[in-house]
Design a protein around this motif. Structure first.
Motif, PDB file in Angstrom:
ATOM      1  N   ASN A 162       0.803  -1.220   0.000  1.00 44.99           N
ATOM      2  CA  ASN A 162       0.000   0.000   0.000  1.00 44.99           C
ATOM      3  C   ASN A 162       0.836   1.270   0.000  1.00 44.99           C
ATOM      4  N   PHE A 163       2.105   1.158   0.419  1.00 45.29           N
ATOM      5  CA  PHE A 163       2.967   2.337   0.391  1.00 45.29           C
ATOM      6  C   PHE A 163       3.487   2.551  -1.024  1.00 45.29           C
ATOM      7  N   LYS A 164       3.521   3.792  -1.428  1.00 46.11           N
ATOM      8  CA  LYS A 164       3.924   4.129  -2.799  1.00 46.11           C
ATOM      9  C   LYS A 164       5.326   3.609  -3.108  1.00 46.11           C
ATOM     10  N   HIS A 165       6.233   3.733  -2.129  1.00 48.40           N
ATOM     11  CA  HIS A 165       7.616   3.314  -2.346  1.00 48.40           C
ATOM     12  C   HIS A 165       7.962   2.070  -1.551  1.00 48.40           C
ATOM     13  N   GLY A 166       6.946   1.342  -1.131  1.00 45.11           N
ATOM     14  CA  GLY A 166       7.190   0.087  -0.426  1.00 45.11           C
ATOM     15  C   GLY A 166       8.015   0.286   0.814  1.00 45.11           C
ATOM     16  N   ASP A 167       8.998  -0.607   1.010  1.00 48.30           N
ATOM     17  CA  ASP A 167       9.805  -0.515   2.231  1.00 48.30           C
ATOM     18  C   ASP A 167      10.805   0.633   2.184  1.00 48.30           C
ATOM     19  N   LEU A 168      10.889   1.342   1.055  1.00 49.94           N
ATOM     20  CA  LEU A 168      11.763   2.525   0.974  1.00 49.94           C
ATOM     21  C   LEU A 168      11.025   3.800   1.374  1.00 49.94           C
ATOM     22  N   SER A 169       9.771   3.685   1.750  1.00 47.91           N
ATOM     23  CA  SER A 169       8.991   4.853   2.164  1.00 47.91           C
ATOM     24  C   SER A 169       9.532   5.405   3.475  1.00 47.91           C
ATOM     25  N   MET A 170       9.522   6.720   3.583  1.00 45.65           N
ATOM     26  CA  MET A 170       9.987   7.382   4.795  1.00 45.65           C
ATOM     27  C   MET A 170       8.884   7.358   5.848  1.00 45.65           C
ATOM     28  N   VAL A 171       9.281   7.232   7.129  1.00 43.63           N
ATOM     29  CA  VAL A 171       8.286   7.087   8.199  1.00 43.63           C
ATOM     30  C   VAL A 171       8.080   8.365   8.993  1.00 43.63           C
ATOM     31  N   GLY A 172       8.932   9.373   8.810  1.00 42.71           N
ATOM     32  CA  GLY A 172       8.770  10.612   9.563  1.00 42.71           C
ATOM     33  C   GLY A 172       9.381  10.520  10.951  1.00 42.71           C
ATOM     34  N   GLU A 173       9.301  11.636  11.681  1.00 39.11           N
ATOM     35  CA  GLU A 173       9.883  11.712  13.019  1.00 39.11           C
ATOM     36  C   GLU A 173       9.230  10.697  13.950  1.00 39.11           C
ATOM     37  N   ASN A 174      10.032   9.731  14.431  1.00 37.12           N
ATOM     38  CA  ASN A 174       9.563   8.671  15.335  1.00 37.12           C
ATOM     39  C   ASN A 174       8.327   7.963  14.791  1.00 37.12           C
ATOM     40  N   LYS A 215      -4.156   4.361  -0.515  1.00 35.51           N
ATOM     41  CA  LYS A 215      -4.613   5.202   0.592  1.00 35.51           C
ATOM     42  C   LYS A 215      -3.493   5.520   1.594  1.00 35.51           C
ATOM     43  N   THR A 216      -2.742   4.467   1.960  1.00 35.65           N
ATOM     44  CA  THR A 216      -1.774   4.698   3.015  1.00 35.65           C
ATOM     45  C   THR A 216      -0.534   5.412   2.518  1.00 35.65           C
ATOM     46  N   THR A 217      -0.551   5.829   1.259  1.00 33.44           N
ATOM     47  CA  THR A 217       0.515   6.740   0.830  1.00 33.44           C
ATOM     48  C   THR A 217       0.536   7.954   1.731  1.00 33.44           C
ATOM     49  N   ALA A 218      -0.646   8.301   2.258  1.00 35.62           N
ATOM     50  CA  ALA A 218      -0.718   9.426   3.182  1.00 35.62           C
ATOM     51  C   ALA A 218       0.141   9.185   4.402  1.00 35.62           C
ATOM     52  N   ALA A 219       0.320   7.920   4.736  1.00 31.61           N
ATOM     53  CA  ALA A 219       1.089   7.630   5.936  1.00 31.61           C
ATOM     54  C   ALA A 219       2.583   7.728   5.706  1.00 31.61           C
ATOM     55  N   ALA A 220       3.018   7.502   4.494  1.00 38.53           N
ATOM     56  CA  ALA A 220       4.460   7.517   4.256  1.00 38.53           C
ATOM     57  C   ALA A 220       4.763   8.036   2.864  1.00 38.53           C
ATOM     58  N   PRO A 221       4.739   9.344   2.673  1.00 39.56           N
ATOM     59  CA  PRO A 221       5.042   9.902   1.354  1.00 39.56           C
ATOM     60  C   PRO A 221       6.523   9.780   1.035  1.00 39.56           C
ATOM     61  N   GLU A 222       6.855  10.204  -0.168  1.00 43.21           N
ATOM     62  CA  GLU A 222       8.218  10.048  -0.658  1.00 43.21           C
ATOM     63  C   GLU A 222       9.225  10.716   0.274  1.00 43.21           C
ATOM     64  N   LYS A 223       8.934  11.918   0.709  1.00 41.36           N
ATOM     65  CA  LYS A 223       9.786  12.602   1.675  1.00 41.36           C
ATOM     66  C   LYS A 223       8.870  13.147   2.746  1.00 41.36           C
ATOM     67  N   PHE A 224       8.807  12.437   3.876  1.00 41.67           N
ATOM     68  CA  PHE A 224       7.769  12.795   4.844  1.00 41.67           C
ATOM     69  C   PHE A 224       8.038  14.160   5.467  1.00 41.67           C
ATOM     70  N   MET A 225       9.294  14.408   5.821  1.00 40.16           N
ATOM     71  CA  MET A 225       9.644  15.676   6.457  1.00 40.16           C
ATOM     72  C   MET A 225      10.046  16.705   5.411  1.00 40.16           C
ATOM     73  N   ASP A 226       9.558  17.917   5.566  1.00 40.00           N
ATOM     74  CA  ASP A 226       9.955  18.993   4.668  1.00 40.00           C
ATOM     75  C   ASP A 226      11.396  19.379   4.943  1.00 40.00           C
ATOM     76  N   ASP A 227      12.133  19.751   3.877  1.00 40.24           N
ATOM     77  CA  ASP A 227      13.473  20.286   4.072  1.00 40.24           C
ATOM     78  C   ASP A 227      13.385  21.621   4.799  1.00 40.24           C
ATOM     79  N   GLU A 228      14.404  21.890   5.608  1.00 43.41           N
ATOM     80  CA  GLU A 228      14.370  23.136   6.377  1.00 43.41           C
ATOM     81  C   GLU A 228      14.560  24.326   5.442  1.00 43.41           C
ATOM     82  N   HIS A 229      13.697  25.318   5.634  1.00 42.78           N
ATOM     83  CA  HIS A 229      13.727  26.501   4.775  1.00 42.78           C
ATOM     84  C   HIS A 229      14.962  27.345   5.077  1.00 42.78           C
TER      85      HIS A 229
END
Length: 1476
Positions: free
Chosen positions: A766-778, A892-906
C-alpha cells in the motif's frame, strides 16, 4: 627597545662593542629621534642580526641529532597531524631530488651570496658586511643539503631579516645613494626574489597523495577536504584560497555540497579518538589537546600588543617632529612609514591569531560535543522516584509546616542583600539543588549548546588572558614615561575601581549559576512541550503548559536583568574610573608637578588613556567570562561524573544461557528493589512473561539488558547484541527498510521473510515506495500497530541470539496478532533463539511457550503452560485472514508515508530582509530605540568635545600658536589659572561616563522587551500551529529554533545593534569633523569608505550563506542528542552505540565546517580591512604633513581620522556580524508566520454537548495534505448518544483518523461532523477539546505529581482526584503526591495507561474516545476497569478502538473500517462474534 622610548629628555642606551672598540666608543644612542633614523654607529649591529638567526638554524640542525623526546616537549607537538614519512633527519635516508622551485631558490641564494660578497668591498671596504655574506652562505648550504620540497620557514625568517637589515643600512647610510651602491641594491632585489620563491612553495609535502584535497583555486565541493591541507605560504597568509567559495557565494546561495570538508587536523573522528585517550579532568585534557595553539596565539597577541602601543608613541614622535624646527619633514614621514609597516605586520599577525585561535576553539568544542554524546550513550538513566514527597517552599519548609509571611520590604531587602552575604562567604546550598540532580535532556542540550560553547570560546580568546593584563601594565608604564610620577595619582582610581569590581564579580557569578539552572529548566519544559504538543492539544491543555513555560521564562528574564545590572555596575565603575583617571593624572601633572600640558603630551596621553580605558573595560569582562566559564566547567564536570552503565562481562562465552540466581535489582539511583530474589534461566525457545500492571515485567527485561542496578545475587551479562523491541516503539526518521535493518547488511530473502512473518507485507504494497517509504519523526506517518511491527521486525531481522520483546502485540488487532504468533514466534526465523516475550495476550502465546513466568510484586514464579487456567479465545483459522485486506494495491496509506515525509528546512536567500530588523525593533519598542540613538549622539558629542577641549588646552600655552578662538576662547591661560581647564575636562569626562551608563540602561530595557515579546509570540504560535506542521517538522529542527536561535536573540543581538548605532554615530561625526577642516580630507574619506564597502560587499553574500547553513546543520546534531531521550535502551541493546557515535561525529563535522569556513571568511575580510586601515592612516598623516596644518590641528585631525577609520572598519564588521546574528531572528520570525489552526467562531453553551447526544458524520473526507490520498473517504455514520461504539479493522485502516476527527485535528476536505446539532468546524476548538476526552494508546505524562497530571487546570478537588485514583489504581499504592518523571519514565506503559484512564474518569466528558487505551494492561485489570468505566460513564458516548475482544465486549454498536472506508456498521453482537 629604543624605538618605544617616549621622549622626555636625554637618555642613554647601551651599545655592545663590536669589531673595533674605537668605532663605537662614542655611540651613546642607537636611534636619532630628531632625524628619525639609526645612527651610523649602530648600523654594524643591525648588519649582524641575520647571522644570529643563521646560528640558530645551525643549532636547530644539531638538535635533530637528539632523541625525539628531547627535541621538543610534549606540549609543543601537534595534537593531531597527518601521517607522513619521517623527514626530520639532517641527511635523509633516500637522496631527495631537486624540485624546480628548490633549484630556483638555490640559484637565488647563491646569487645573493655573490652580490653580498661584492658589498664587502664596494663602494668601500666594510667588514660589517661579512655578516650578511655568512648568512647567505648558511642559507645556500642548508638548501644544498636538505633540498627542501616544502617551504623552509626558518630560511624565510633568515632572508626577511637580511632584506630588512640591508634596506635599513642602505636608507640610513650617512652618504646618499650612489651608482656604486648598485651591488647592494641588486642584493636587495635578489633577496626579495628568494623570499617570493619561498612564499609560493607548498607547506605540505607534494609527494603525499592529494586526491582527497581540493586544489587551492579549484571548484569547491563537499567530496574533498579543505584546500588548507595543501597551501603555499602566501595563500595561507592572505587567505586567498577562499576565493572559489566566495565566487560561488556571490552568484547564488551556497548549498551543503558547495562547501569543502574540514581539513585533516579538524576531523572529529581523529580528534575524538585521540582526545579520549587522554586522562584527567575535562579542562586538563582540553589544555593538553590544545596547548600548542594557546602558546602560539599568546605569543602573537604579545606582538600585536606591542604594535598597538607603538601607535601613541609614534604619534608623539610625529607631533614632536612637526613642532621641532630642527627636524626635517622627512622625519615625520619616516615615523608615518614606520607606523604603516607595524600596522601591516599586525594585520598579518591577526590572520595567524585568528586561524590558530579558531583551531583551538573548533577542536575543543568538537571534542566536548563528541565526549558529551559518548557520555550520554553510556551513562545510567536515573529515573525520578515515584514515592510521594512533601513539597518544599522557597524557605525550605514543607507545606505542612508554618512559615512566617514576610512583608515586601523584608523580601526586597533580603533579595538585594543576598549577593553581598555571598561576598562575606555565606553560602547555603539548597537541599534539593536542581543542578545536583541527574541531567535531563534539556540540561544536556544546554550543556552542549551553551556551556561547551562558553568553554571553547575562552580557548579562542585565550590570548586575552595574556595580552590584557600585559596591556594594562604597558599602558600605565607608557603613561608614566609620558607624564612621570603624577600618573600614579590617577592609577589610584584604577585600583579602587578594580577592588570594587572584584566584589561585584563574585556576586555576579552567584546569579549566573542561578540563571543557568533556570535556563536548564526552560529548555527542559520546551523539550517536553515539543514532544507532547499533540497530546496537550488533544486535551486543550497547551495554554496551561504554555503558562508554565512563560513563568519559567519570566524567572529567567528576571535573573537576566539581575545579572545585567551587575554587569552594568562593573562597566559603569570602569567608565567612571577611566574618565577620572586622565582628570586626576592631568591635575597632578599640571598642578602638583607644575608642567604645561602641551599638544605632544596631551594627545598621545589621551590615546594611551583610551587604550587603558579599553583594557579597564575589558579586564572585568574577562574576569566575568572566566567566572562564567568556571560555572560551565563545573556543570560539564558534574555531568561527566555521573555514573555509567555497568560494562558487560566480556569474558562470558557468546553461547552462554541467560541465568539469574537470587538476583535483586533496583531502578538506577533508587534504593528499594523493583525485582527481588529472581532465580530464572532462559533456555532457547519462547519464554512468556506475564503479570499485572506494574508488577515488574518490563523491569525484568531492563535488568537482563543491564539497565538496572544489581543489588545482589548472580547475573553475568554478556556483551552480545540483543534484539530488543520496546514497549513504546522507537523509530528513526528514515525509510522503513533502514529502520528494520538498523545498519545490518541487506539480505533480500531474509528481509522479505521478516516482512511476511511480521505481517508487514500487505502494508508495503500500500505504500507508494514500499519498504523505501519514509516514516517521519519517530514514525509519525504510521499507525501504532505499524510502528510496533516495524520495531518487532528490527529485532527479528537482527542476528541476535537473544530477543527481548516487550509487549509487541498490544497495538495489534486480533487477526494480526494471531498471525504474528503463528508465523513469527513459531516460525523458522526464531528457531534456536532465546525469545523472552512480555505480553498480556497470553491466550495466544502460552500453548507455544517453552516456559512461562509470572511476575507478582517483583518476584518471579515459574508456571507450567499446560496447566494455566487462562480462558482461551477462539483463534482465526484461516491462514490468509491477515493478508486479505492487503492484496488490493490501494494507495490510501501513501498518506502515511510519502516520498519525503519531512519537509526540508527553509533557508532564506540573500541578505536579511528589512522586515526582519523591523520585527525586532518593534519587539524592543520604538520609543526606547529613539531614546538610545539620542543618548548615543550625546555620548559621541562629549567624546568630540573632550578631544577639541584638549587641543585648545594644549595650544593655550604662551605664544606657541595664534590666539584661540571658539567655544573655549574665554577661558584664562592655563599658565595663569589651570583650575577652569581641569574643571571643564572633569565635567566632560563625567558627562561621557554618565551618557554611557544611560546607554547601558536603555539597552537593558530593549533586551528585556524584545526577548520577552519574541519568545512569547513564537512559543504561542508554535503551540497553536496546524497539526500538519508537527507532521512535517522534525523535533530537532523545532528544538533548534526554540532553543539555539532564541538563545542568540537573547544574547548579543542587542549589543550588536548598539555597536552598529554607536559606530554609525561615530562615523558621521568623524566625517563632519574632517570636512570642517579641509575638503581634501572629505574627498579622501569618501574614497576610503567606498573601498571598505566594495571589500565588504564581496564578503557578505558568502558569509550569510555559510551562517544559514551552520544553523540548518545544527538541527541534525540536536536531533542526534534528542534521539537518546527515547531510543537509548534500544541503541545499547543492539550494541549500536559506536555507530551512533560515528553518526554524531559526522554531523558535528558538517556543523563545524560551516562555522570554520565562515570564520576563515572573516579572516579574509579582517586582513584586507586592517591593511586598508593602515594604508589610509598613513595617507591621512601624509596629507596632514604636506598641507601645513599646525601640530594641534594635525593631532586633532589624526584623532578624528583614527576614529573615522576605526568606525568605518568596525561598522562594516559589526553590520556583517549583525546580519549573521539576525539569521537567528530571521528563523524565529519565520515561526511567527506559521499557519494557525482556525480557533472556531461559535462558543457553545456550557451544557454542550448534552449527555446522550448523537454524533453524525455526513460524507466526511479527510486528507492530511493536498498532495496525499484521502485517509478517510465519504464517511457517513451516526453514532447514537450514550452508546459504546467499537471501531475495528486492520492496522492502518483509518480507525485513529476517524477517532481524532472528533477533536477536529485535521479539518475535513468535504462533509461535516455534527455533535449535538452543531457542526464542530464552527465550534471554539478549546471548548470542543475540553469537552471531548481522547485517550491515546501512549498517554503523555509530565514531570510533577500525579495530582498535577490528572488535573493540570486545577478544576477538581483533591477528594475527586483521590477517589478516581483509588478506583483505577487501588493496587498500586499511589497518592496524589506520587512523583511522575518526564514522560512517565518511572512508570511502566500499563501504569501510564492507568493514569490516562484516571484522567478520563475524572473529566467524565459527554464524549470519550479510547484509542487502544488498555492495550498494555493485563486482561484481569482491563476487565475490571471496563466494568468501572461502564458504571461511571454510562451516560457518556464512548468510541473505542481495540484489538482485544474483552476491550469491546460491552459495545452496543460496531463499525468496521478498511482503507479509509466503512466496510460494515451495525449492532456489535454479530461483528464481535465474528471477531472472536
Amino acid at each position: 627597545m629604543a624605538l618605544f622610548e617616549v621622549q622626555r629628555g636625554g637618555g642613554r642606551s647601551f651599545a655592545p662593542h663590536l669589531l673595533n672598540d674605537h668605532l663605537f666608543a662614542s655611540c651613546t644612542r642607537i636611534w636619532d629621534p630628531v632625524n628619525a633614523r639609526f645612527n651610523s654607529c649602530a648600523l654594524p649591529f643591525i648588519s649582524a642580526f641575520p647571522s644570529v638567526i643563521a646560528a640558530c638554524i645551525l643549532l636547530g640542525f644539531l638538535a635533530k641529532l637528539l632523541p625525539k623526546k628531547l627535541q621538543s616537549p610534549v606540549w609543543s607537538r601537534a595534537f593531531v597531524e597527518e601521517p607522513k614519512e619521517e623527514q626530520d633527519e639532517i641527511l635523509p635516508r633516500e637522496k631527495k631530488s631537486f624540485t624546480r622551485l628548490t633549484i630556483v631558490l638555490f640559484v637565488a641564494s647563491v646569487a645573493c651570496f655573490a652580490l653580498q660578497m661584492l658589498t664587502v668591498f664596494l663602494p668601500v671596504p666594510r667588514m660589517e658586511m661579512v655578516f650578511p655574506v655568512v648568512s647567505w652562505a648558511v642559507g645556500a648550504l642548508v638548501i644544498s643539503i636538505r633540498r627542501p620540497i616544502t617551504a623552509p620557514l626558518s630560511l624565510l625568517a633568515l632572508y626577511i631579516s637580511i632584506f630588512t637589515t640591508q634596506a635599513i643600512i642602505l636608507v640610513d647610510s650617512p652618504s646618499s645613494i650612489h651608482v656604486k651602491d648598485l651591488p647592494s641594491i641588486m642584493a636587495l632585489i635578489s633577496a626579495l626574489v628568494a623570499i617570493g620563491i619561498i612564499l609560493i612553495m607548498p607547506m605540505r609535502d607534494p609527494q603525499l597523495p592529494k586526491d582527497q584535497i581540493s586544489p587551492a583555486f579549484g571548484p569547491p565541493t563537499s567530496e574533498l577536504r579543505s584546500p588548507e591541507d595543501d597551501l603555499t605560504v602566501w595563500q595561507f597568509m592572505t587567505v586567498s584560497w577562499m576565493a572559489p567559495l566566495m565566487s560561488i557565494g556571490n552568484k547564488r546561495q551556497l548549498n551543503d555540497e558547495d562547501v569543502w570538508q574540514l581539513g585533516y587536523e579538524f576531523k572529529h573522528r581523529i580528534l575524538h579518538d585521540t582526545f579520549r585517550e587522554l586522562k584527567g579532568s575535562v579542562l586538563g585534557r582540553l589544555f593538553r589537546a590544545n596547548g600548542l595553539d594557546l602558546v602560539i596565539i599568546s605569543c602573537l597577541s604579545i606582538f600585536e600588543l606591542v604594535a598597538t602601543f607603538s601607535s601613541p608613541v609614534l604619534l608623539q614622535k610625529i607631533l614632536q617632529s612637526m613642532e621641532n624646527p630642527l627636524a626635517p619633514k622627512r622625519a615625520a614621514l619616516n615615523y608615518a612609514v614606520l607606523t604603516l609597516v607595524i600596522r601591516l605586520l599586525a594585520a598579518q599577525s591577526g590572520v595567524f591569531t585568528m586561524w590558530f585561535g579558531r583551531r583551538a576553539y573548533e577542536r575543543s568544542r568538537g571534542e566536548m560535543i563528541t565526549m558529551l554524546y559518548e557520555k550520554t550513550l553510556s551513562r545510567k538513566v536515573i529515573a525520578l522516584s515515584s514515592k510521594a514527597v512533601a513539597e518544599i517552599d522557597t524557605d525550605g519548609r514543607s507545606n505542612g509546616g508554618k512559615s512566617v509571611q514576610k512583608n515586601w520590604f523584608s523580601r526586597t531587602l533580603g533579595f538585594l542583600a543576598r549577593p553581598f552575604l555571598l561576598l562575606c562567604g555565606s553560602r547555603k546550598i539548597p537541599k534539593n539543588d536542581p543542578s545536583k540532580q541527574p541531567a535531563s535532556m534539556g540540561r544536556i542540550l544546554n550543556i552542549m549548546l551553551g556551556d561547551a560553547y562558553n568553554i571553547s570560546q575562552r580557548f579562542w580568546e585565550f590570548s586575552n588572558l595574556v595580552s590584557q593584563p600585559i596591556g594594562l601594565i604597558f599602558s600605565v608604564v607608557l603613561i608614566w614615561q609620558l607624564l612621570g610620577w603624577p600618573c600614579l595619582i590617577g592609577v589610584i582610581t584604577v585600583v579602587l575601581a578594580q577592588a570594587l569590581n572584584a566584589l561585584y564579580a563574585r556576586a555576579l557569578i552567584h546569579w549566573e549559576r542561578r540563571l543557568r539552572t533556570v535556563t536548564d529548566e526552560k529548555f527542559h519544559k520546551i523539550s517536553q512541550l515539543v514532544e507532547a504538543i499533540r497530546h496537550l492539544r488533544y486535551y486543550g491543555w497547551q495554554d496551561v503548559w504554555l503558562g508554565r513555560i512563560m513563568d519559567t521564562r519570566q524567572h529567567e528574564l528576571n535573573l537576566k536583568i539581575v545579572t545585567s545590572i551587575w554587569r552594568a555596575l562593573i562597566t559603569c565603575t570602569n567608565m567612571l574610573a577611566s574618565g577620572l583617571f586622565p582628570v586626576v593624572a592631568f591635575w597632578a601633572y599640571t598642578v602638583l608637578s607644575d608642567k604645561p600640558l602641551r599638544v605632544d603630551v596631551a594627545f598621545p596621553a589621551l590615546q594611551l588613556f583610551g587604550m587603558l580605558e579599553n583594557y579597564l573595560r575589558e579586564l572585568p569582562n574577562l574576569i566575568t567570562v572566566l567566572l562564567n566559564c568556571k560555572v560551565s566547567v563545573d556543570r560539564l564536570e558534574e555531568f561527566m561524573a555521573e555514573p555509567e552503565k555497568d560494562d558487560a562481562d566480556s569474558d562470558m562465552p557468546r553461547s552462554t544461557q541467560l541465568e539469574l540466581k537470587s538476583a535483586s535489582f533496583a531502578w538506577p539511583g533508587a534504593e528499594e528493589p523493583v525485582l527481588r530474589e529472581i532465580s530464572l534461566s532462559f533456555p532457547p525457545g519462547l519464554t512468556v512473561v506475564c503479570g499485572e500492571v506494574g508488577s515488574g515485567k518490563t523491569a525484568l527485561l531492563q535488568a537482563l539488558l543491564g539497565e538496572l542496578d544489581q543489588l545482589g545475587g548472580v547475573y553475568h551479562r554478556t556483551n552480545e547484541m540483543v534484539g530488543y523491541c520496546g514497549q513504546t516503539p522507537w523509530l528513526q526518521s528514515m525509510s522503513i527498510r533502514d529502520n528494520i535493518l538498523f545498519a545490518a547488511s541487506y539480505e533480500e530473502a531474509r528481509f522479505k521473510q521478516v516482512l511476511e512473518v511480521c505481517a508487514l507485507a500487505p502494508d508495503m504494497l500500500n505504500f507508494k515506495h514500499g519498504d523505501l517509504s519514509m516514516v517521519g519523526e519517530n514514525g509519525v506517518g504510521l499507525s501504532g500497530g505499524q510502528k510496533q511491527r516495524i520495531s518487532l521486525a528490527r529485532a527479528v531481522y537482527s542476528k541476535a541470539n537473544t530477543l527481548l520483546l516487550d509487549d509487541p502485540l498490544s497495538a495489534l488487532d486480533h487477526q494480526t496478532a494471531d498471525f504474528i504468533v503463528r508465523r513469527c514466534l513459531c516460525g523458522p526465523l526464531l528457531k534456536d533463539r532465546t525469545t523472552i516475550l512480555v505480553t498480556h495476550r497470553t491466550e495466544l502465546c502460552l500453548s507455544i511457550a517453552t516456559q512461562a513466568v509470572q511476575i507478582i510484586d517483583g518476584r518471579a514464579i515459574l508456571l507450567d503452560p499446560e496447566n494455566i487456567p487462562f480462558e482461551e479465545l477462539n483463534r482465526v483459522t484461516s491462514n490468509e485472514s491477515t493478508n486479505e485486506d492487503g492484496n488490493d494495491e490501494d494507495k490510501k496509506t501513501t498518506a502515511a508515508a510519502p516520498e519525503k515525509f519531512m519537509d526540508d528546512e527553509h533557508r532564506a536567500h540573500g541578505g536579511v530582509k528589512s522586515k526582519v530588523y523591523w520585527e525586532y525593533i518593534k519587539a524592543g519598542k520604538l520609543k526606547w530605540w529613539f531614546i538610545l540613538i539620542v543618548i548615543m549622539c550625546v555620548y559621541r558629542f562629549f567624546d568630540i568635545a573632550e578631544n577639541w577641549f584638549l587641543k585648545q588646552w594644549g595650544e593655550a600655552y604662551g605664544d606657541r600658536v595664534e590666539k584661540l578662538d571658539g567655544y573655549f576662547s574665554d577661558l584664562p591661560s592655563p599658565e595663569d589659572n589651570i583650575r577652569p581647564w581641569l574643571v571643564g575636562f572633569f565635567l566632560l569626562a563625567v558627562a561621557q561616563a554618565l551618557a554611557y551608563m544611560v546607554v547601558q540602561g536603555v539597552m537593558l530595557v530593549i533586551v528585556y522587551q524584545a526577548g520577552k515579546s519574541l519568545f512569547a509570540r513564537v512559543v504561542t504560535r508554535v503551540s497553536h500551529a496546524t497539526f500538519r506542521f508537527y507532521d512535517v517538522t522534525p523535533l530537532g529542527r523545532l528544538m533548534n529554533r526554540l532553543t539555539g536561535d532564541l538563545k542568540t536573540v537573547d544574547g548579543n543581538i542587542s549589543a550588536q545593534f548598539q555597536n552598529v548605532a554607536l559606530q554609525s554615530v561615530a562615523w558621521i561625526s568623524a566625517v563632519v569633523v574632517i570636512a570642517s577642516v579641509t575638503q581634501i580630507f572629505l574627498l579622501f574619506a569618501l574614497i576610503l569608505t567606498i573601498g571598505f564597502i566594495l571589500i565588504f560587499r564581496h564578503f557578505l553574500p558568502t558569509s550569510q550563506s555559510l551562517r544559514r547553513l551552520e544553523f540548518v546543520s545544527l538541527t541534525p546534531l540536536i536531533s542526534n542528542f534528542g534521539a537518546l531521550a527515547n531510543g537509548l535502551t534500544t541503541i545499547r541493546a543492539y550494541c549500536a552505540a559506536a555507530r551512533f557515535q560515528d553518526g554524531v561525529i559526522r554531523v558535528t563535522d558538517n556543523f563545524q565546517k560551516m562555522d570554520h569556513f565562515y570564520w576563515s571568511l572573516q579572516a579574509w575580510l579582517q586582513y584586507r580591512f586592517d591593511a586598508l586601515s593602515g594604508c589610509s592612516t598613513f595617507l591621512i598623516t601624509g596629507l596632514a604633513l604636506f598641507t601645513g596644518l599646525s601640530a594641534g590641528l594635525t593631532a586633532f585631525i589624526l584623532s578624528a581620522a583614527g576614529k573615522f577609520v576605526t568606525a568605518t572598519h568596525s561598522l562594516c564588521r559589526q553590520y556583517g556580524q549583525l546580519q549573521m546574528d539576525f539569521v537567528s531572528v530571521e528563523r524565529v520570525v519565520e515561526l511567527l508566520h506559521l499557519d494557525q489552526e482556525p480557533p472556531g467562531k461559535v462558543l457553545p453553551p456550557a451544557s454542550w454537548p448534552i449527555y446522550g447526544s448523537d454524533i453524525v458524520f455526513e460524507d466526511v473526507t479527510i486528507r492530511y495534505a493536498p498532495h496525499l490520498e484521502p485517509a478517510l473517504s465519504d464517511i457517513s455514520l451516526t453514532i447514537k448518544g450514550g452508546s459504546t461504539t467499537a471501531l475495528i479493522g486492520r492496522t492502518g485502516s483509518g480507525k485513529s483518523t476517524l477517532a481524532l476527527s472528533l477533536l477536529f485535528t485535521t479539518p475535513p476536505e468535504s462533509g461535516r461532523i455534527i455533535i449535538d446539532g452543531i457542526d464542530i468546524a464552527t465550534v471554539d476548538l478549546q471548548s470542543l477539546r475540553k469537552r471531548v476526552t481522547f485517550l491515546a494508546q501512549e498517554p503523555v505524562l509530565f514531570p510533577g505529581t500525579i495530582r498535577a497530571n490528572l488535573d493540570p487546570l486545577d478544576e477538581y478537588s483533591d477528594f475527586e482526584c483521590s477517589a478516581v485514583l483509588e478506583k483505577i489504581a487501588s493496587r498500586h499504592e499511589w497518592s496524589l503526591n506520587t512523583n511522575i518523571d518526564t514522560g512517565g519514565k518511572n512508570l511502566s506503559q500499563g501504569q501510564r495507561q492507568l493514569v490516562g484512564l484516571a484522567r478520563a474518569l475524572l473529566r467524565r466528558s459527554p464524549i470519550v474516545v479510547m484509542d487502544e487505551a488498555t492495550a498494555s494492561i493485563d486482561r484481569e485489570t482491563a476487565m475490571r476497569i471496563q466494568q468501572i468505566l461502564r458504571e461511571e460513564m454510562r451516560e457518556s458516548t464512548v468510541v473505542t478502538i481495540a484489538h482485544r475482544v474483552e476491550a469491546v465486549s460491552n459495545a452496543t454498536f460496531c463499525v468496521s473500517l478498511a482503507k479509509g472506508k466503512i466496510v460494515e456498521a451495525g449492532p456489535a453482537g454479530d461483528m464481535v462474534g465474528r471477531m472472536e
